[in-house]
Design a protein around this motif. Structure first.
Motif, PDB file in Angstrom:
ATOM      1  N   LEU A  96       0.834  -1.201   0.000  1.00  0.00           N
ATOM      2  CA  LEU A  96       0.000   0.000   0.000  1.00  0.00           C
ATOM      3  C   LEU A  96       0.873   1.258   0.000  1.00  0.00           C
ATOM      4  N   LEU A  97       1.939   1.261   0.800  1.00  0.00           N
ATOM      5  CA  LEU A  97       2.869   2.394   0.797  1.00  0.00           C
ATOM      6  C   LEU A  97       3.583   2.519  -0.544  1.00  0.00           C
ATOM      7  N   PHE A  98       3.874   1.403  -1.195  1.00  0.00           N
ATOM      8  CA  PHE A  98       4.488   1.458  -2.519  1.00  0.00           C
ATOM      9  C   PHE A  98       3.544   2.112  -3.525  1.00  0.00           C
ATOM     10  N   ALA A  99       2.262   1.798  -3.446  1.00  0.00           N
ATOM     11  CA  ALA A  99       1.287   2.414  -4.357  1.00  0.00           C
ATOM     12  C   ALA A  99       1.244   3.924  -4.136  1.00  0.00           C
ATOM     13  N   LEU A 128      -1.025   3.247 -13.964  1.00  0.00           N
ATOM     14  CA  LEU A 128      -0.780   1.806 -14.052  1.00  0.00           C
ATOM     15  C   LEU A 128       0.384   1.410 -13.143  1.00  0.00           C
ATOM     16  N   ALA A 129       1.410   2.254 -13.094  1.00  0.00           N
ATOM     17  CA  ALA A 129       2.526   1.992 -12.190  1.00  0.00           C
ATOM     18  C   ALA A 129       2.069   2.072 -10.739  1.00  0.00           C
ATOM     19  N   VAL A 164       9.698  -1.382  -6.121  1.00  0.00           N
ATOM     20  CA  VAL A 164      10.116  -0.216  -5.336  1.00  0.00           C
ATOM     21  C   VAL A 164       9.775   1.041  -6.142  1.00  0.00           C
ATOM     22  N   PRO A 165       9.133   2.022  -5.526  1.00  0.00           N
ATOM     23  CA  PRO A 165       8.748   3.241  -6.265  1.00  0.00           C
ATOM     24  C   PRO A 165       9.961   4.149  -6.519  1.00  0.00           C
ATOM     25  N   TRP A 166      10.686   3.883  -7.592  1.00  0.00           N
ATOM     26  CA  TRP A 166      11.913   4.612  -7.883  1.00  0.00           C
ATOM     27  C   TRP A 166      11.694   6.098  -8.113  1.00  0.00           C
TER      28      TRP A 166
END
Length: 176
Positions: A96-99, A128-129, A164-166
């Motif tokens: 959820l934190l990654f989203a 989408l990401a 991982v949200p780069w």
């Protein structure tokens, strides 16, 4: 109306023939209804062997043993262990934190990306990401149903490493 004080402790249909169970403060066994081949219902006490219908007796050749009769307790699935439940909660929170990280990082990356892409080309891929962690978690959960717990754990950890949200790491609060 009866004046027996133990009436509140019995279900309708219980036989009052077990006074020793009430004296020992042990509740009587609750009857379980089963439908036979003829449609009639017969009560069976929990803990005793299951009643065998004439159709089942004929199918087994007339001989049935307690080992051949399945009970309802054998059909219940095993529960999730406490450690696995805590892990699923933590990894679900990470996804959820990654989203959220993909959304925040995507909006912070938009001014730099606008040099190469127009908004109508950028925003669908950003969303989408942002949905990718949620979709990975759902896919890993559904595709590993009925398998060993370690397979689900490996799939969820692999997704956490890949998603991982780069943009957030590079241009968000961490990279700023």
């Amino acid at each position: 109306m009866t004046t027996d004080p133990d009436d509140a402790l019995r279900w309708e249909g219980d036989e009052p023939d077990a006074p020793d169970a009430a004296a020992k403060n042990v509740p009587p066994a609750v009857p379980r209804a089963q439908t036979s081949a003829g449609g009639a219902q017969k009560a069976e006490r929990v803990g005793e062997s299951a009643a065998v219908t004439p159709v089942a007796r004929a199918a087994t050749g007339g001989a049935t043993s307690a080992a051949e009769v399945e009970t309802d307790a054998d059909d219940e699935p095993a529960g999730i262990g406490n450690a696995a439940l805590v892990f699923y909660g933590i990894i679900g929170g990470v996804y959820l934190l990654f989203a959220v990280g993909w959304i925040v990082g995507g909006f912070r990356l938009r001014p730099r990306a606008s040099l190469l892409l127009v908004d109508w080309m950028y925003f669908p891929w950003m969303w989408l990401a942002a949905l990718a962690p949620v979709l990975w978690f759902a896919a890993a959960w559904m595709l590993t149903r009925g398998r060993a717990t370690w397979i689900r754990v490996v799939a969820l950890i692999a997704g956490a490493a890949l998603l991982v949200p780069w943009p957030f790491v590079m241009f968000g609060t961490v990279g700023a």
